[in-house]
Design an enzyme around this catalytic site. Sequence first.
Site, mmCIF file in Angstrom:
data_model
loop_
_atom_site.group_PDB
_atom_site.id
_atom_site.type_symbol
_atom_site.label_atom_id
_atom_site.label_comp_id
_atom_site.label_asym_id
_atom_site.label_seq_id
_atom_site.Cartn_x
_atom_site.Cartn_y
_atom_site.Cartn_z
ATOM 1 N N HIS A 71 0.819 -1.212 0.000
ATOM 2 C CA HIS A 71 0.000 0.000 0.000
ATOM 3 C C HIS A 71 0.851 1.260 0.000
ATOM 4 C CE1 HIS A 71 -4.278 -1.404 0.700
ATOM 5 N NE2 HIS A 71 -3.576 -2.530 0.657
ATOM 6 N N GLY A 77 5.033 5.485 -5.013
ATOM 7 C CA GLY A 77 6.353 4.927 -4.761
ATOM 8 C C GLY A 77 6.636 4.593 -3.311
ATOM 9 N N ASP A 79 7.977 5.478 -0.460
ATOM 10 C CA ASP A 79 8.484 6.686 0.196
ATOM 11 C C ASP A 79 7.963 6.859 1.616
ATOM 12 O OD1 ASP A 79 5.843 7.287 -0.316
ATOM 13 O OD2 ASP A 79 6.233 9.238 -1.243
ATOM 14 N N SER A 81 5.010 7.278 2.597
ATOM 15 C CA SER A 81 3.906 8.237 2.716
ATOM 16 C C SER A 81 2.660 7.632 3.344
ATOM 17 C CB SER A 81 3.570 8.836 1.347
ATOM 18 O OG SER A 81 3.312 7.823 0.396
ATOM 19 N N HIS A 194 -0.412 -13.490 -0.468
ATOM 20 C CA HIS A 194 -1.618 -13.998 0.190
ATOM 21 C C HIS A 194 -1.414 -15.379 0.795
ATOM 22 C CE1 HIS A 194 -4.401 -11.132 -2.303
ATOM 23 N NE2 HIS A 194 -3.742 -10.519 -1.339
ATOM 24 N N THR A 195 -0.199 -15.873 0.760
ATOM 25 C CA THR A 195 0.096 -17.119 1.469
ATOM 26 C C THR A 195 0.154 -16.894 2.974
ATOM 27 O OG1 THR A 195 1.572 -19.040 1.524
ATOM 28 C CG2 THR A 195 2.621 -16.883 1.387
ATOM 29 N N ASP A 249 -4.725 -17.958 3.597
ATOM 30 C CA ASP A 249 -4.361 -19.315 3.197
ATOM 31 C C ASP A 249 -4.938 -20.285 4.219
ATOM 32 O OD1 ASP A 249 -3.170 -21.755 2.728
ATOM 33 O OD2 ASP A 249 -1.128 -20.989 2.610
#
Length: 329
Positions: A71, A77, A79, A81, A194-195, A249
């Site tokens: 995210h 990028g 950074d 933020s 998502h494992t 999972d």
Amino acid sequence: MALQFFSCKPKYTFLSSLLLLLLLSSSVAELSFNFYAGSCPGAELIVRNTVRSASSSDPSVLGKLLRLIFHDCFVQGCDGSVLIRGNGTERSDPGNASLGGFAVIESVKNILEIFCPGTVSCADILVLAARDAVEALGGPVVPIPTGRRDGRVSMAANVRPNIIDTDFTVDKMINIFSSKGLSVHDLVVLSGAHTIGAAHCNTFNSRFKLDPKGNLELIDASLDNSYAQTLVNKCSSSLDPTTTVVDNDPETSSTFDNQYYKNLLAHKGLFQTDSALMEDDRTRKIVEILANDQESFFDRWTESFLKMSLMGVRVGEEGEIRRSCSAVN
């Protein structure tokens, strides 16, 4: 000669990662694998130890740290933020409401500010913490160049156009990844995150429902019926779907492995975006390879995670070293 993405026994090494680094932007060229060797030699060890300590009391934090880096990097990028608090920031957007792991990043920063004040960026801490979270769960160790600077801008309006929602089609996912310089291969490999981790029921419960008699009715036919019934049971109507969580999972939720891809072959992907990878020839073939070869998945993960960690990095005057990760200086 062009490098082949898949081979029978791929041998992606530190050298190939370094080659990848050199091929990318001039900003990335200012990063190095030993950036803090002189200014804060214990930086990476402090990150690793803090992540391990936090996970000993709350194992779920490892999945949260990995999600957090996605995210951050996908929105203007890597950074840092996403860490900034305040109205109108990325962190305040409803799409980021369920993010976690912030306290771990702040803990690392507080320790580093004692030993190496004003030296290690929050952007680097975030990438290293995500890397270490994967390692702590049995995944590969990814060599990460450091020297990122922290961004000064964080806007909620930038979030939704840049992150993947759980009902996206393969085409939509490919478009977002392509806009970041990532390939279809990167999409499938990084979906392997998502494992580990968990998701709130409201992010996937639109894929099924109960009829008036209480019988399961699949809305998404790509979902395995028995798995859907398990999800219905875990997401009981008596529970709040915005707070009740289910492991991404269902088989090996506390291990970073290639089980995620095996689940997809069995039509047990938690999100619509997971199942969609099996519905498109461009992605299905890659899923099948990774499901049958964990070594290949780890090699591919090392490359794709590194590529993601280098997206949109700030260097020099493009950014700063925040004193607190939750606020600009």
